[in-house]
Write an enzyme that holds these catalytic residues in place. Structure first.
Site, PDB file in Angstrom:
ATOM      1  N   MET A   1      28.362  12.307  78.506  1.00 52.77           N
ATOM      2  CA  MET A   1      29.436  11.340  78.316  1.00 52.77           C
ATOM      3  C   MET A   1      29.167  10.506  77.069  1.00 52.77           C
ATOM      4  SD  MET A   1      31.377  12.042  80.839  1.00 52.77           S
ATOM      5  CE  MET A   1      31.299  12.845  82.420  1.00 52.77           C
ATOM      6  N   CYS A   2      30.212   9.909  76.549  1.00 49.59           N
ATOM      7  CA  CYS A   2      30.139   9.156  75.299  1.00 49.59           C
ATOM      8  C   CYS A   2      30.751   7.779  75.526  1.00 49.59           C
ATOM      9  CB  CYS A   2      30.891   9.902  74.192  1.00 49.59           C
ATOM     10  SG  CYS A   2      30.436  11.636  74.002  1.00 49.59           S
TER      11      CYS A   2
END
Length: 289
Positions: A1-2
């Site tokens: 995830m970012c």
């Protein structure tokens, strides 16, 4: 995830998103507050629009955002009415490479993603086979994110132009990209869930989705903040309330950048639409098409 942030409003220094807020994008690169794993050190990127230029500029690097002197200097002196900023935590198995850093650009558009397309490796060949030559050739890296952007670009090009509803065209293309990708996943019998927080902008308008395929799951966090302007003074950043004037600044971000009130969570399976007059609406994604 970012983690990512999108700004649309009056011209502001890029540092108003990247370095100055207490929970700036650089801070989220090493101390994310709403991820179990707080590090997002697999590269970073910016896309921004300069006055009078319809196509965005971009700056992407594979180094961690917290280690980039160039990022801090660029953010300090560059102003823009539309900025997309992203710090990456690479999906396991996908290369840490400059070509895989967000935001991606195509013609007038910038695009970034937080999440993952479930079973991407298993459906990548099918996805590529569904693309026309222009969309196929715009893919330079190996991320699910850039492939989703190619789906968006192809669908956008096929939707009949309507100058009176360009925002609707962008929204429909983004929803169609999600629908197509999810259709490929389900056809392949893949149970791995998808989380698709996607942000796309042409510099004047923007559409951001918060989508999760698994009912009852929240997926990656997303917030929206609307006001008259976003200002940073004496080390504090906040959104100026619109008062009697209509809103003229919008931020959509994975996490609140600052401690001021007004950061409204975007519910799962909703899409945020920002028009050229800064009107911001939040709609349920009832039917993907």
């Amino acid at each position: 995830m970012c983690r990512f942030a999108l700004y649309r409003g009056g011209p502001v220094p890029i540092s108003s998103l990247v370095t100055k807020p207490s929970n700036s994008i650089i801070n989220q690169s090493f101390h994310s507050q709403e991820r179990k794993e707080p590090l997002n050190g697999d590269g970073f990127g910016l896309a921004w629009y300069a006055e009078g230029h319809p196509h965005p500029g971009s700056f992407r690097e594979v180094t961690p955002a917290w280690n980039s002197i160039n990022l801090a200097q660029l953010a300090r002196v560059t102003t823009s009415p539309c900025v997309l900023a992203h710090v990456r935590a690479a999906t396991p198995g996908l290369a840490v490479h400059q070509l895989n850093c967000h935001p991606f650009t195509w013609k007038q558009f910038s695009f970034m993603h937080n999440g993952a397309l479930g079973g991407f490796k298993s459906i990548r060949r099918r996805l590529l086979a569904s693309l026309d030559d222009e969309a196929f050739n715009m893919i330079k890296g190996t991320t699910d994110s850039e492939h989703l952007f190619a789906l968006f670009a192809q669908t956008y090009s096929r939707i009949e132009r309507d100058d009176s509803n360009e925002l609707g065209r962008i929204k429909d293309a983004l929803l169609a990209a999600i629908s197509t990708a999810e259709g490929l996943r389900m056809e392949a019998g893949i149970e791995e869930e998808s989380a698709l927080n996607l942000a796309v902008s042409d510099g004047r308008r923007a559409v951001v989705s918060r989508y999760v395929s698994e009912p009852g799951e929240d997926g990656p966090s997303l917030y929206c903040h609307v006001g008259r302007s976003y200002v940073c003074t004496e080390g504090e950043c906040h959104m100026v309330a619109p008062d009697e004037d209509p809103p003229s600044a919008v931020i959509v971000a994975s996490e609140p950048l600052s401690k001021d009130p007004g950061w409204d969570p975007v519910p799962p399976n909703h899409v945020v639409c920002i028009d050229e007059d800064f009107k911001c609406t939040m709609e349920p994604m009832d039917a993907l098409r």
